[in-house]
Design an enzyme around this catalytic site. Sequence first.
Site, PDB file in Angstrom:
ATOM      1  CB  CYS A  75      -0.965  -0.008   1.179  1.00 44.71           C
ATOM      2  SG  CYS A  75      -0.200  -0.247   2.792  1.00 44.71           S
ATOM      3  CG  HIS A 294      -4.213   0.712   4.563  1.00 41.80           C
ATOM      4  ND1 HIS A 294      -3.617   0.038   3.525  1.00 41.80           N
ATOM      5  CD2 HIS A 294      -5.376   1.228   4.061  1.00 41.80           C
ATOM      6  CE1 HIS A 294      -4.372   0.135   2.443  1.00 41.80           C
ATOM      7  NE2 HIS A 294      -5.442   0.859   2.742  1.00 41.80           N
TER       8      HIS A 294
END
Length: 375
Positions: A75, A294
């Site tokens: 990510c 994330h």
Amino acid sequence: MEDEPRRFFGPSKDVTLGEVGGIAPPRMGEPLNSLDAEALMSVVGPPELPEAWKQGFFFAGYQPYGLQQVNGGPCGVIAVVQAFLIRALHFRAASAAALLEVDESLRMEALMDAIAEVLFRNVGDNKKACVLVPSSPSASILNVSQLRCLQPALFTSYDQLRYFLSQRPYRDIFFNPSGCGVPLLLFSMVWTRTVEGCRERDFDDPKTGTMIGGHGYCTQELVNLMMFGRAYSNVFDGTKRLGSAKDGWMVLQGAPRRPNIGFLSLFEAYSCIEVGSRYKGPSSPIWVVCAESHYTVLFSADGSVNPQDTDKALDLFYFDQLGRQSERIRLTVIPKRLPAHLTTGFEESESMIDRCIRTKWKEATVDWNGSEIIL
């Protein structure tokens, strides 16, 4: 014989080709040998990248401007490329509305702009870029032995790299959804910065610094390398020294200048790190957001918004490339108007994204405008 390096299917460094479209092709080097591959992987981190890293850069239709992440892990890389893609659309799109409804042709142009800006202008200091080209676009390049099929292509100008990203084999290796474009960008960035540059000049600790950390996630070093071309370990402004003249100084390196893309982190809301004013006030109103493990993106669709302003209300769009986000999420941020039911704005009951936003826009009200709040 599988460990034997295979030659790249294109030109070798000993073959002279004519210009393509008026632009000279890159100079090709020899494929990586076993020592090269081991050195490269030692800076990357794990002996083998997780299978989740095997994907290219592509759009999947959830939002016209949005890249797609298939599985958890890469990510950080995809979010930073997404941020620079939005920055390219600020220049290419005719308006904020056009950015949000960008067509296939324009978004691909912006994606190639983003790759070129990260690799050449940031990592390569606007002087060079080395793209590690596999022997085949479908080659798997997740472990040391597989890296020996990579052959460096040296680009010496931004225009040269930008042009060839639209040509084979480069467009196939970077933009094939099931290919290895994401790890290839990672390896190419390290090779451009050099193993020695990352380890000896950038990392706080050359013995432990890596690009990939636990569970296959990107480290701050990798995000910083993409954002401003140095694999520094911190996000505060400038440098800090620990220790003493007698015992020796340890120099910790943070953001060396105001970058084009900003960075916000939930870890600052936890008082674990300090994100400096340079990262909070980039040149473009776009921020990569780290919420625990994330990375996602917040951006203004209006490129004229002053990203250093912390007092005016503004609209930010939130995009999570892993979130299968079919709904466009628009957040209205109103600084210095903390909702009455909150004391600090960093309460655990608050959305992680709201808390990240309040590290820059102090005591802000964050209105999700009817979208479901992402906790």
